[in-house]
Design a protein around this motif. Sequence first.
Motif, PDB file in Angstrom:
ATOM      1  N   VAL A 267       0.832  -1.208   0.000  1.00  0.00           N
ATOM      2  CA  VAL A 267       0.000   0.000   0.000  1.00  0.00           C
ATOM      3  C   VAL A 267       0.863   1.254   0.000  1.00  0.00           C
ATOM      4  N   GLU A 268       1.932   1.271   0.785  1.00  0.00           N
ATOM      5  CA  GLU A 268       2.771   2.462   0.860  1.00  0.00           C
ATOM      6  C   GLU A 268       3.395   2.770  -0.487  1.00  0.00           C
ATOM      7  N   GLU A 276       3.575  10.801  -6.340  1.00  0.00           N
ATOM      8  CA  GLU A 276       4.656  11.267  -7.221  1.00  0.00           C
ATOM      9  C   GLU A 276       4.106  11.680  -8.584  1.00  0.00           C
ATOM     10  N   ALA A 277       3.217  10.833  -9.159  1.00  0.00           N
ATOM     11  CA  ALA A 277       2.645  11.165 -10.467  1.00  0.00           C
ATOM     12  C   ALA A 277       1.840  12.456 -10.401  1.00  0.00           C
ATOM     13  N   HIS A 278       1.092  12.654  -9.302  1.00  0.00           N
ATOM     14  CA  HIS A 278       0.304  13.873  -9.157  1.00  0.00           C
ATOM     15  C   HIS A 278       1.197  15.103  -9.042  1.00  0.00           C
ATOM     16  N   LEU A 279       2.278  15.019  -8.260  1.00  0.00           N
ATOM     17  CA  LEU A 279       3.165  16.169  -8.077  1.00  0.00           C
ATOM     18  C   LEU A 279       3.937  16.495  -9.350  1.00  0.00           C
ATOM     19  N   ARG A 311       8.954  17.907  -1.548  1.00  0.00           N
ATOM     20  CA  ARG A 311       8.168  16.702  -1.294  1.00  0.00           C
ATOM     21  C   ARG A 311       8.591  15.560  -2.217  1.00  0.00           C
ATOM     22  N   LEU A 312       8.883  15.890  -3.484  1.00  0.00           N
ATOM     23  CA  LEU A 312       9.347  14.847  -4.412  1.00  0.00           C
ATOM     24  C   LEU A 312      10.663  14.244  -3.946  1.00  0.00           C
ATOM     25  N   TYR A 316      11.190  10.240  -3.244  1.00  0.00           N
ATOM     26  CA  TYR A 316      12.219   9.435  -3.901  1.00  0.00           C
ATOM     27  C   TYR A 316      13.121   8.742  -2.878  1.00  0.00           C
ATOM     28  N   LYS A 317      13.418   9.422  -1.774  1.00  0.00           N
ATOM     29  CA  LYS A 317      14.220   8.790  -0.725  1.00  0.00           C
ATOM     30  C   LYS A 317      13.470   7.619  -0.098  1.00  0.00           C
ATOM     31  N   ARG A 318      12.171   7.821   0.149  1.00  0.00           N
ATOM     32  CA  ARG A 318      11.382   6.753   0.745  1.00  0.00           C
ATOM     33  C   ARG A 318      11.235   5.567  -0.214  1.00  0.00           C
ATOM     34  N   LEU A 319      11.010   5.832  -1.494  1.00  0.00           N
ATOM     35  CA  LEU A 319      10.908   4.752  -2.478  1.00  0.00           C
ATOM     36  C   LEU A 319      12.204   3.965  -2.571  1.00  0.00           C
ATOM     37  N   GLU A 320      13.317   4.661  -2.455  1.00  0.00           N
ATOM     38  CA  GLU A 320      14.607   3.968  -2.472  1.00  0.00           C
ATOM     39  C   GLU A 320      14.788   3.130  -1.216  1.00  0.00           C
ATOM     40  N   PHE A 321      14.318   3.661  -0.071  1.00  0.00           N
ATOM     41  CA  PHE A 321      14.455   2.933   1.193  1.00  0.00           C
ATOM     42  C   PHE A 321      13.649   1.631   1.177  1.00  0.00           C
ATOM     43  N   ILE A 322      12.438   1.665   0.625  1.00  0.00           N
ATOM     44  CA  ILE A 322      11.594   0.464   0.618  1.00  0.00           C
ATOM     45  C   ILE A 322      11.873  -0.418  -0.601  1.00  0.00           C
ATOM     46  N   ASP A 323      12.884  -0.033  -1.398  1.00  0.00           N
ATOM     47  CA  ASP A 323      13.275  -0.826  -2.580  1.00  0.00           C
ATOM     48  C   ASP A 323      12.098  -1.023  -3.531  1.00  0.00           C
ATOM     49  N   ALA A 324      11.453   0.106  -3.878  1.00  0.00           N
ATOM     50  CA  ALA A 324      10.253   0.041  -4.715  1.00  0.00           C
ATOM     51  C   ALA A 324      10.557  -0.438  -6.126  1.00  0.00           C
TER      52      ALA A 324
END
Length: 593
Positions: A267-268, A276-279, A311-312, A316-324
């Motif tokens: 979900v996250e 991200e797409a909206h921003l 915010r972007l 991006y940092k969070r997406l990298e942390f969770i290995d998206a």
Amino acid sequence: MAAAAAAAAVTASVGVVREVLGSDVFDEVDQPITDYIANVLADEDFDFGAPDGHGIFDALGDLLIDARCVADQDHCLEVCSKLCEKFGKHGLVKPKLVMRSLVTPLRMNEGMDDNVAPKKQADVFEGPLLSSRDKAKIERKKRKDERQREAQYQMHVAEMETLRAGMPPVFVNHENSGGPAVRDIHMENFNVTVGGRDLIQDCTVTLAFGRHYGLVGRNGTGKTSFLRAMAMHAIDGIPKNCQILHVEQEVVGDDTIALQCVLNADVERVQLLQEEAHLVQRQKDLEYEAEFEQSTSKSKGDLDKDAISKRLEEIYKRLEFIDADAAEARAASILAGLSFTPEMQRKSTKHFSGGWRMRIALARALFIEPDLLLLDEPTNHLDLHAVLWLEAYLLKWPKTFIVVSHAREFLNTVVTDVLHLHSKKLHAYKGDYDTFERTREEHLKNQLKAFETNEKARSHMQAFIDKFRYNAKRASLVQSRIKALERMEHVDAVVSDPDYKFEFPTPDDRPGPPIISFSDASFGYPGGPILFKNLNFGIDLDSRIAMVGPNGIGKSTILKLISGDLQPTSGTVFRSPRYEWLYLINTMLMGLI
């Protein structure tokens, strides 16, 4: 001469196969495989299944797919059709024999006199004529069965909705990525009751972190109810932050593609990608508006752009942390292990049968990796390759899981411990299923020996007490025996599982064959592909049938055609008027397949 002709036929067959598959593909395949294909097609007794080559597909379809001669099943059907057409030009494809219903009158002099005017064709009946009383009886039976099935379905739906409402949502939890927050689970003195019936009483179980448990026991003892109670956190001792996922329900069929259905469990990640797409789109809109601004001062839009950029950066940092970035590849790998081709992964879930949607639910569970995974008969909807892959995957499972299965080899491979549900108690055993059986057998022998010894000592003391109860000289000895008997530890008797016996009485009047016969029967659901064409086979009272095949191929559909719940789109299905026998046979088939 015969050997030379056979060799020539094989050589010609190799040329045809090479032409249809293409030289690039043909040369990549090992020669023993191509020789086998050529020899099968060159056999003079081989049934090609003209005109669409279904005989070739049935005989060689799996081999062509496994050898990578074709891309997928649809491509394989196309290649088989072309092979049938090519071999037909060489005169190897035999014309299909015309089958006639045995109940249709046959005129022996038909066609002998061309001058005689053609007579009216006899009507083809699906079966013997029935009396109005028999027809009414069959209709009443059908209506009664339909009402029962509808009632059972509604009860099942209501029960599933209740369970869904009571179970907490489970999704990918990235907060535990540094290490599991939940270790061992200790459940003490708990009960499981369903509908006023006690299934488990005063039981204590400890689940050690990282152990793989197999839950075994007779049907109806409460294994699934125990898993449901755990998933609902209805048992004291389960930590509130423990993620428990019970896999027993298939995913809902909708427009979501299979791969995205698995990815939606994170979900996250989904929410971050949507934000991200909206921003990004908002950033583009602001840049477009800035082209029309003449002022050089810092405007509100500039402030918006700074906030969006900040915010972007956080996203991006969070997406990298969770290995998206690796999530899609991991989900696709799990689906591929469960026999989903790349094309199937891009299909919406509503186009899959119930068995395939159950596989998607299993893929979601493996993708989520909960703290405690509960699997209820996971191999029921899997083919051999998927079962072997699941075994290898579960062997490396880093957390705890409990699996219910009747497959001995599967349990021997994946479990480290066995939980045996018997007499409303859970008993834990170390080792795989074979070790459990040996240990339990030895335990039962020891228990039986202790029980017999205990009973023998009790009877000996009781006999002494009964003999000298009224003897004044032995009063002290009698009293000492009574006290010793009261202090003696009680040993429970060995309670064996009950044996079930099925008896099928032999009727006085057995109906003659065939009970069921398919004549050129074809079927396809509205808006879907044709599941099978020109199906011809019969069933009599001596038939013993096992129906196998991949999910969605049409096994349940054939059973529904046999029982009369569905009718073929073309051709005929003859059913015996002795509906009681037909119902019994269908029930046996449903239980055996």
